[in-house]
Design a protein around this motif. Structure first.
Motif, PDB file in Angstrom:
ATOM      1  N   HIS A  93       0.810  -1.222   0.000  1.00 23.19           N
ATOM      2  CA  HIS A  93       0.000   0.000   0.000  1.00 23.19           C
ATOM      3  C   HIS A  93       0.836   1.262   0.000  1.00 23.19           C
ATOM      4  O   HIS A  93       0.385   2.310  -0.425  1.00 23.19           O
ATOM      5  CB  HIS A  93      -0.957  -0.011   1.192  1.00 23.19           C
ATOM      6  CG  HIS A  93      -0.283  -0.050   2.527  1.00 23.19           C
ATOM      7  ND1 HIS A  93       0.827  -0.799   2.803  1.00 23.19           N
ATOM      8  CD2 HIS A  93      -0.584   0.581   3.694  1.00 23.19           C
ATOM      9  CE1 HIS A  93       1.177  -0.634   4.066  1.00 23.19           C
ATOM     10  NE2 HIS A  93       0.337   0.202   4.625  1.00 23.19           N
ATOM     11  N   MET A  94       2.081   1.199   0.500  1.00 23.62           N
ATOM     12  CA  MET A  94       2.904   2.408   0.589  1.00 23.62           C
ATOM     13  C   MET A  94       3.891   2.518  -0.581  1.00 23.62           C
ATOM     14  O   MET A  94       4.510   3.565  -0.757  1.00 23.62           O
ATOM     15  CB  MET A  94       3.705   2.389   1.904  1.00 23.62           C
ATOM     16  CG  MET A  94       2.857   2.574   3.124  1.00 23.62           C
ATOM     17  SD  MET A  94       2.043   4.164   3.105  1.00 23.62           S
ATOM     18  CE  MET A  94       2.079   4.541   4.815  1.00 23.62           C
ATOM     19  N   LEU A  95       4.066   1.445  -1.330  1.00 22.00           N
ATOM     20  CA  LEU A  95       5.139   1.449  -2.332  1.00 22.00           C
ATOM     21  C   LEU A  95       5.004   2.564  -3.369  1.00 22.00           C
ATOM     22  O   LEU A  95       5.984   3.247  -3.672  1.00 22.00           O
ATOM     23  CB  LEU A  95       5.236   0.080  -3.016  1.00 22.00           C
ATOM     24  CG  LEU A  95       5.893  -1.022  -2.164  1.00 22.00           C
ATOM     25  CD1 LEU A  95       6.029  -2.305  -2.980  1.00 22.00           C
ATOM     26  CD2 LEU A  95       7.240  -0.573  -1.628  1.00 22.00           C
ATOM     27  N   PRO A  96       3.802   2.786  -3.931  1.00 24.37           N
ATOM     28  CA  PRO A  96       3.712   3.855  -4.938  1.00 24.37           C
ATOM     29  C   PRO A  96       4.150   5.213  -4.369  1.00 24.37           C
ATOM     30  O   PRO A  96       4.912   5.942  -5.011  1.00 24.37           O
ATOM     31  CB  PRO A  96       2.226   3.863  -5.316  1.00 24.37           C
ATOM     32  CG  PRO A  96       1.743   2.495  -4.965  1.00 24.37           C
ATOM     33  CD  PRO A  96       2.539   2.057  -3.777  1.00 24.37           C
ATOM     34  N   THR A 123       3.827  -3.034  12.801  1.00 24.91           N
ATOM     35  CA  THR A 123       2.387  -2.823  12.926  1.00 24.91           C
ATOM     36  C   THR A 123       1.907  -1.807  11.892  1.00 24.91           C
ATOM     37  O   THR A 123       0.922  -2.036  11.192  1.00 24.91           O
ATOM     38  CB  THR A 123       2.033  -2.304  14.340  1.00 24.91           C
ATOM     39  OG1 THR A 123       2.808  -3.017  15.281  1.00 24.91           O
ATOM     40  CG2 THR A 123       0.585  -2.463  14.641  1.00 24.91           C
ATOM     41  N   GLY A 124       2.637  -0.704  11.799  1.00 25.20           N
ATOM     42  CA  GLY A 124       2.156   0.398  10.968  1.00 25.20           C
ATOM     43  C   GLY A 124       2.400   0.205   9.483  1.00 25.20           C
ATOM     44  O   GLY A 124       1.567   0.569   8.658  1.00 25.20           O
ATOM     45  N   LEU A 125       3.562  -0.364   9.126  1.00 20.28           N
ATOM     46  CA  LEU A 125       3.930  -0.431   7.700  1.00 20.28           C
ATOM     47  C   LEU A 125       3.684  -1.818   7.111  1.00 20.28           C
ATOM     48  O   LEU A 125       3.278  -1.946   5.956  1.00 20.28           O
ATOM     49  CB  LEU A 125       5.407  -0.048   7.545  1.00 20.28           C
ATOM     50  CG  LEU A 125       5.943   0.064   6.126  1.00 20.28           C
ATOM     51  CD1 LEU A 125       5.244   1.194   5.383  1.00 20.28           C
ATOM     52  CD2 LEU A 125       7.459   0.325   6.136  1.00 20.28           C
ATOM     53  N   LEU A 126       3.945  -2.856   7.920  1.00 22.17           N
ATOM     54  CA  LEU A 126       3.850  -4.206   7.368  1.00 22.17           C
ATOM     55  C   LEU A 126       2.537  -4.892   7.721  1.00 22.17           C
ATOM     56  O   LEU A 126       2.263  -5.997   7.282  1.00 22.17           O
ATOM     57  CB  LEU A 126       5.015  -5.068   7.893  1.00 22.17           C
ATOM     58  CG  LEU A 126       6.422  -4.506   7.624  1.00 22.17           C
ATOM     59  CD1 LEU A 126       7.489  -5.426   8.195  1.00 22.17           C
ATOM     60  CD2 LEU A 126       6.640  -4.332   6.124  1.00 22.17           C
ATOM     61  N   GLY A 127       1.751  -4.245   8.558  1.00 23.38           N
ATOM     62  CA  GLY A 127       0.493  -4.877   8.981  1.00 23.38           C
ATOM     63  C   GLY A 127      -0.617  -4.589   7.968  1.00 23.38           C
ATOM     64  O   GLY A 127      -0.372  -4.434   6.768  1.00 23.38           O
TER      65      GLY A 127
END
Ligand SMILES: Cc1cc2nc3c(=O)[nH]c(=O)nc-3n(C[C@H](O)[C@H](O)[C@H](O)COP(=O)(O)OP(=O)(O)OC[C@H]3O[C@@H](n4cnc5c(N)ncnc54)[C@H](O)[C@@H]3O)c2cc1C
Length: 477
Positions: free
Chosen positions: A112-115, A197-201
């Motif tokens: 979800h954060m990659l772009p 929790t925040g980035l990989l969850g």
């Protein structure tokens, strides 16, 4: 007869424990030294302006804290972003600030954060590509491993190809505010909890929540109302000076004189206050003495009121600037009570509508790990931060600063450095009936609202297991 339980400390940990225990049928008395509940999450009235001493945010993954908000009937007053969305500003050449937007997609985490990271303009292409390496390596880091708690987050990132620039312009953005310590110096274990929790969850785990009410109302007032409804007694301005073993329970001595007895005690005060209140033998002496090693880390908030709006988004983060995060507090504070048609929930209770100044904007800069600012006079902070805001917000260059003040929380959190994990105690002590709570205890979480609420719940679970009999549980539900 219901067991009597004294909860000492009316921060989020104490409020949570008191609610959970009262719901379980205990006869609860909450003792709080200050004249209000809420602990570190508090507000004050400054000539009609409602000020939080420290801007707070929470994340979608803060399930326990959100559970407390729901119990307090406050969910709608602490809205979460629909999707993680942070504007990042940096001073730019020719006076034009540079701008990035880190916004998640609907893809599952961590995709979800990659772009957004792939487009992040403050890193070189090589640095952007390298970010996925520690992000993925973090999957294999176990925050509960004591060896992990001995490592510095910055060293671990550097060993995984993160340049100084990547650490300052990207990782610090979140780790410094989440852990209240300079990014490189944080415990890897606590950083891992945040990143995992925040980035990989789940993809909504890092969506940011900001209260739409002053914290004093959101937690303190609402907590007092619920506790009264549950039949718990709340004693404000009641400082506890000693906790002593008594006849099958505890004697609690009050600083202003007098005492009370209780079958059980939840000690929900900060570590430096808890240590002198521990009855002898409740934990090994060296354990209690070791709490001092948790130390303290300050947070400073710089409050600036302009005669006109200068910032559009509700909050922004900054890099290459002394400014870290800036929040628009115009509506919450009651400043714009008359011109924005704000819900004014808080303002009316506190008389803040008198402060209404149409067209003005109130910004609060939140400075974490603020060792360098904690003792700097407000006038010097003004010389530094008003120009720094003008670099980020061109509209501020023409605006007049009508008010400037500073709030300082010198012991905002414990110092979340390597080795701190080993010093954090579990709720249970060696003395049956005495349990510990507080965001500083061993929750596995950083010193946050989520950690505080988790600790309060853990303390209640421990007392339900050891003190409350089956017959009392559920009596009052
Ligand atoms: C400026 C600032 C900004 C922050 N920002 C965030 C954020 O954005 N997000 C986040 O999640 N967390 C944030 N935090 C951290 C968060 O506020 C804390 O982790 C949490 O509120 C701690 O709750 P607590 O109940 O453990 O302790 P506290 O809130 O410290 O409560 C302890 C209570 O015990 C009382 N007490 C102490 N001694 C005695 C005594 N002898 N007798 C009776 N009562 C006593 C105190 O008066 C206090 O009310 C921030 C903290 C600060 C200060």
């Amino acid at each position: 007869m219901s067991p009597t339980i004294a909860v000492i400390g009316g921060g989020l940990a104490g409020i949570t424990a008191a609610i959970a225990l009262a719901e379980s049928g205990a006869d609860v008395t909450l003792l709080e030294a200050r004249p209000r509940l809420g602990g570190a999450t508090c507000s004050f009235n400054r000539d009609g302006l409602i000020v939080d001493t420290g801007q707070h945010v929470f994340l979608g993954c803060c399930s326990a804290y959100r559970g407390l908000l729901a119990k307090l009937g406050m969910t709608e007053h602490a809205p979460l972003q629909r999707r993680f969305d942070v504007t990042v500003l940096a001073p730019g050449a020719g006076g034009q600030p540079r701008r990035a937007r880190l916004r998640r997609t609907a893809l599952p985490g961590p995709l979800h954060m990659l772009p957004a990271l792939g487009r992040y303009p403050f890193l070189s292409r090589a640095e952007r590509v390298s970010v996925s390496r520690p992000a993925l390596a973090m999957r294999r880091v176990d925050p509960a491993d004591p060896a992990v708690d001995q490592q510095r987050f910055g060293d671990w990132l550097a060993a995984r190809g993160q340049s100084e620039r990547a650490r300052r312009a990207l990782w610090d953005l979140f780790s410094v505010s989440a852990l209240n310590i300079a990014g490189d110096d944080a415990s890897l274990a606590l950083a891992a909890t945040v990143v995992k929790t925040g980035l990989l969850g789940q993809n909504n785990a890092a969506d940011i929540g900001v209260a739409a009410l002053p914290l004093g109302e959101l937690h303190g007032d609402a907590g007092a109302t619920l506790l009264a409804k549950l039949g718990a007694q709340v004693c404000l301005a009641t400082k506890v000076s000693a906790v002593e073993p008594g006849d099958g329970g505890f004697v609690i001595r009050l600083a202003q004189g007098g005492e009370m007895t209780a079958d059980a005690v939840v000690l929900a005060v900060p570590h430096e206050k808890a240590a002198p209140l521990m009855p002898p033998g409740a934990l090994p002496e060296e354990t209690v003495a070791g709490w001092a090693g948790l130390g303290a880390s300050p947070i400073v908030n710089v409050h600036v009121i302009y005669d006109r709006p200068v910032m559009d988004p509700p909050f922004v983060a900054a890099i290459d600037s002394p400014v870290q995060w800036v929040f628009d507090r115009t509506r919450i504070s009651g400043l714009s009570a008359s011109n924005h048609g704000a819900s004014n929930h808080g303002a009316s209770n506190h008389g803040a509508s008198n402060h209404g100044r149409p067209g003005h904007q109130y910004l609060a800069i939140s400075l974490s790990a603020a060792d360098d600012y904690a003792d700097v006079p407000a006038a010097r902070l003004r010389e530094q931060f008003v120009p720094a805001l003008a670099e980020l917000f061109p509209a501020a260059r023409q605006a007049q600063v009508t008010e400037f003040f500073v709030t300082r929380e010198r012991r905002a959190t414990f110092r979340q450095a390597p080795g701190s994990g080993a010093l954090r105690p579990k709720p249970a002590t060696r003395r049956p009936g005495l349990v510990l709570a507080g965001a500083w205890t061993d929750t596995g979480w950083p010193d946050t609202m989520e950690g505080a609420v988790r600790s309060g719940l853990a303390a209640a679970v421990e007392l339900r297991r050891t003190v409350l009999t089956a017959s009392t549980i559920g009596e009052r539900q």
